[in-house]
Design a protein around this motif. Structure first.
Motif, short mmCIF file in Angstrom:
data_model
loop_
_atom_site.label_atom_id
_atom_site.label_comp_id
_atom_site.label_asym_id
_atom_site.label_seq_id
_atom_site.Cartn_x
_atom_site.Cartn_y
_atom_site.Cartn_z
N ILE B 27 -12.09 18.02 -20.63
CA ILE B 27 -13.12 18.67 -19.82
C ILE B 27 -12.52 19.66 -18.82
O ILE B 27 -13.15 20.64 -18.44
CB ILE B 27 -14.01 17.62 -19.13
CG1 ILE B 27 -15.27 18.27 -18.57
CG2 ILE B 27 -13.25 16.87 -18.06
CD1 ILE B 27 -16.39 17.34 -18.30
N ARG B 57 -4.75 15.78 -26.95
CA ARG B 57 -5.74 14.95 -26.27
C ARG B 57 -7.12 15.52 -26.50
O ARG B 57 -7.31 16.73 -26.56
CB ARG B 57 -5.46 14.89 -24.77
CG ARG B 57 -4.55 13.75 -24.37
CD ARG B 57 -4.45 13.63 -22.87
NE ARG B 57 -5.70 13.17 -22.26
CZ ARG B 57 -5.94 13.28 -20.96
NH1 ARG B 57 -5.06 13.84 -20.16
NH2 ARG B 57 -7.06 12.83 -20.47
N ASP B 59 -11.41 14.74 -25.50
CA ASP B 59 -12.47 13.91 -24.93
C ASP B 59 -13.81 14.45 -25.39
O ASP B 59 -13.84 15.35 -26.24
CB ASP B 59 -12.36 13.84 -23.39
CG ASP B 59 -12.67 15.17 -22.74
OD1 ASP B 59 -12.98 16.12 -23.46
OD2 ASP B 59 -12.58 15.25 -21.50
N THR B 60 -14.90 13.90 -24.88
CA THR B 60 -16.19 14.31 -25.43
C THR B 60 -16.45 15.79 -25.24
O THR B 60 -17.05 16.43 -26.09
CB THR B 60 -17.37 13.53 -24.81
OG1 THR B 60 -17.24 13.58 -23.40
CG2 THR B 60 -17.40 12.12 -25.29
N ALA B 61 -16.01 16.35 -24.11
CA ALA B 61 -16.26 17.77 -23.86
C ALA B 61 -15.53 18.61 -24.91
O ALA B 61 -16.10 19.56 -25.47
CB ALA B 61 -15.81 18.14 -22.45
N TRP B 64 -17.08 18.17 -28.23
CA TRP B 64 -18.33 18.95 -28.30
C TRP B 64 -18.05 20.39 -28.70
O TRP B 64 -18.72 20.95 -29.56
CB TRP B 64 -19.05 18.89 -26.96
CG TRP B 64 -20.11 19.93 -26.81
CD1 TRP B 64 -20.07 21.03 -26.03
CD2 TRP B 64 -21.38 19.97 -27.49
NE1 TRP B 64 -21.22 21.76 -26.17
CE2 TRP B 64 -22.05 21.14 -27.07
CE3 TRP B 64 -21.99 19.15 -28.43
CZ2 TRP B 64 -23.30 21.49 -27.53
CZ3 TRP B 64 -23.25 19.50 -28.89
CH2 TRP B 64 -23.89 20.66 -28.45
N LEU B 92 -14.76 9.65 -32.04
CA LEU B 92 -15.26 10.48 -30.94
C LEU B 92 -16.11 11.63 -31.49
O LEU B 92 -17.20 11.91 -31.01
CB LEU B 92 -14.05 11.02 -30.17
CG LEU B 92 -14.33 11.75 -28.88
CD1 LEU B 92 -15.02 10.83 -27.91
CD2 LEU B 92 -13.01 12.23 -28.28
#
Lengths: 251, 378
Positions: B27, B57, B59-61, B64, B92
């Motif tokens: 993010i 790495r 993450d959801t961001a 997305w 994920l």
């Protein structure tokens, strides 16, 4: 080296006036664990959670979250953890989508459209309907408010998720759905979950480790290990009729 | 520790475009990546490859952005294959895909400024009309309950009535007395300044007496009580509503109007006239002291002039308004208290609303009185 210990508490003592809540409490939580915290009323479950988050000052002891001293690096801790308070604690003057964007606004510099996309994504992830975004917290039911609170807690993709009684006040079906949601998110996002709960069903369904608060200390172990514990409170907790029902359901 | 996020366009061995994502897609990085991705245009191709092997790495961001890029390509008719993603991150990406599928469209339809303005005005007019109707309804309910209690006086809640009289009347005397005394001082001073120009200083007494007895005494007392007791009514009853105490009363067969609303309204009906009298005394005292101190009149002269102006008619014109104002304040305060629903958040909002509404109603009533009295020639 225990690099994968994400929460490390040593010799914690919390005290309100003359009343000692925790005394010489040690706790280690490893990355990826789902830990349920249980204990009788007034044993300081929520106090422990608040202390780890830096909302309460401990009298003595050290707390490390993600390898940083929780009291000194409060910013880092806040940035890398997410909290769901008991009733969601959504900001009542903001819509759900705006609530989710609060941490993003505070810590990051994202464009408006990207924040909207991410908020919609989080709303979808926690299983809220798409039209929940522009609604205000007062227009949501209790269960939806918890989901919205969870979406806000997940807003910055935290490494540790703190949940305070996530299933309290939900009907059994809603509670089970919430448990599933947490388990699914935990797997998908690789979260560490620290969950204060009284819900034996959640404990047996999603927690791989249970921290029992007795005698002002924590006893960490699996359900099976606690079943063997001779401590009277733990005995009556894990061998009571409700516990048995929860376990039977699982088997 | 985190590697720089990268988004690289290149051409693969078979001539297809290859888009490589590298580094830490979290993010913290999405803002930069988002603009870079938006600048990517693949023209004249039907196939592309998204090489994710360099991602360290995610993450959801970040997931997305990857997902959205692929979706947007698909919308343009480009089939983008994902390759090389660490299997660790597969769940994920699935999660993000599921979440988006559940929300097919992000609706961001905003009406125009004019439409929004008109609809807001319309909405508030409708709300005000509905509020007025509901208040009228509540007025009827209160009066019926009141009549029922008069027929059977044993149902009168004497203890809570006395308690309310203490809170709304006795405890308000200090503030009402102080404020009206000061207003008397100000009035006397201002009118004396003007009248001095015509050497008619002595008529300060007439002005003071008429203004205080007919208007100022009762109006200021009512406004103070609206702020002090009307808000307290809303907050108290609202809190009981939130705690479901009102529902508990109903289920035990006790009428909440009878035990919560009537004692409060009755207490105000009794105390506001008394407070008005007290307010008049305080204002006239303040005015007299100021006038005697600054004007060239003696105490006896001024008081004699004042006594001539303080006719019974003027006094009654003022006092008649007091019960009407009291009823309005009590009614609005209790009504808004009972409107509190569900959460404690609404208490604050409704308390403000109750004070504003009751002051508005008091002033409208005062104006109506003035018009009626003018017609009747009183």
């Amino acid at each position: 080296m225990d690099t994968d210990v994400v929460i490390k508490v040593r010799g914690l003592r919390t005290q309100f006036g003359t009343q000692v809540i925790h005394d010489n409490l040690d706790l280690d939580i490893r990355r990826g664990q789902v830990v349920g915290v249980v204990g009788g009323s007034g044993t300081g479950k929520s106090v422990l959670l608040r202390t780890i988050l830096g909302l309460n000052r401990p009298r003595e002891g050290d707390i490390e979250v993600l390898g940083e001293d929780a009291r000194q690096a409060l910013d880092t801790v806040q940035r890398r953890t997410g909290v769901l308070f008991q009733n969601g604690a959504l900001f009542s003057s903001l819509t759900v989508a705006e609530n989710i964007q609060v941490p993003m606004r505070e810590h990051l510099d994202l464009s408006r459209s990207l924040m909207d996309e991410l908020a919609a994504l989080k709303i979808g992830m926690v299983g809220l309907p798409p039209d929940a975004g522009p609604k205000f917290p007062s227009e949501l039911s209790g269960g939806m408010r918890k989901r919205a609170g969870l979406a806000r807690a997940l807003s910055l993709d935290p490494e540790i998720l703190f949940l305070d009684e996530p299933t309290a006040g939900l009907d059994p079906i809603g509670a089970a759905a919430f448990d599933n949601l947490i388990a699914e998110l935990q797997k998908g996002l690789g979260l560490t979950v620290f969950m204060v709960t009284h819900d034996l069903d959640s404990l047996s369904a999603i927690c791989d480790s249970i921290a029992v608060l007795v005698d002002k200390r924590v006893r960490l172990g699996t359900m099976a290990e606690h079943m063997q514990d001779a401590h009277p409170w733990i005995q009556s907790y894990f061998h009571g009729p409700r516990a048995r029902a929860a376990l039977d359901n699982r088997l | 520790m985190d590697q720089e996020p990268e988004w690289i366009e290149s051409v693969g061995t078979d001539g297809r475009p290859v888009l490589s994502a590298k580094g830490s897609w979290t993010i913290d990085a999405v803002s930069v990546l988002d603009s870079r991705i938006k600048a990517t245009h693949l023209n004249g191709t039907k196939q592309a490859e998204l090489d994710l092997s360099g991602i360290t790495r995610l993450d959801t961001a970040g997931a997305w952005l990857l997902y959205r890029t692929r979706r947007d390509f698909a919308d343009d008719g480009i089939d983008a294959r994902l390759a090389g993603l660490d299997p660790h991150y597969a769940p994920l990406l699935d999660l993000v895909e599921q979440a988006d599928k559940a929300h097919p469209e992000i609706e961001r339809e905003r009406p125009g400024v004019l439409v929004e303005f008109v609809s807001r005005v319309g909405k508030s007019v409708c709300e005000a009309a509905e509020e007025g109707l509901n208040l009228l309804n509540f007025l009827g309910l209160t009066i019926i309950t009141m009549l029922r209690v008069i027929v059977r006086p044993r149902r009168m809640r004497i203890v809570s009535l006395v308690n309310q009289i203490e809170q709304t009347g006795l405890n308000a005397m200090g503030i009402v007395g102080l404020l009206l005394f000061l207003i008397g001082v100000v009035l006397a001073f201002q009118s004396a300044e003007q009248l001095r120009k015509f050497a008619a200083e002595i008529f300060t007494a007439d002005g003071l007496a008429i203004l205080v007895l007919r208007e100022i005494g009762v109006l200021i007392a009512a406004i103070l009580i609206a702020g002090r007791s009307g808000s307290a009514f809303t907050a108290e009853i609202g809190m009981m509503k939130v705690n479901e105490e009102v529902d508990a009363l109903r289920t035990t067969g006790v009428d909440p109007i009878e035990v919560l609303v009537l004692p409060r309204i009755n207490a105000l009906l009794l105390t506001l006239p008394l407070l008005t009298f007290f307010a008049n005394v305080a204002a006239l005292t303040g005015g007299t002291i100021m006038a005697v101190a600054t004007l060239d009149v003696t105490y006896t002269q001024f008081v004699r002039q004042l006594a001539d102006a303080m006719t019974l008619k003027n006094f009654i014109v003022g006092m008649v308004k007091a019960p009407v104002f009291a009823f309005l304040i009590g009614l609005v305060g209790c009504y808004e208290g009972l409107q509190v629903g569900g959460s404690a958040e609404s208490i604050g909002r409704l308390t403000t609303k109750s004070v504003v509404e009751s002051i508005v109603l008091v002033i409208i009533a005062d104006a109506t009185f003035s018009i009626v009295f003018a017609y009747l020639g009183i």
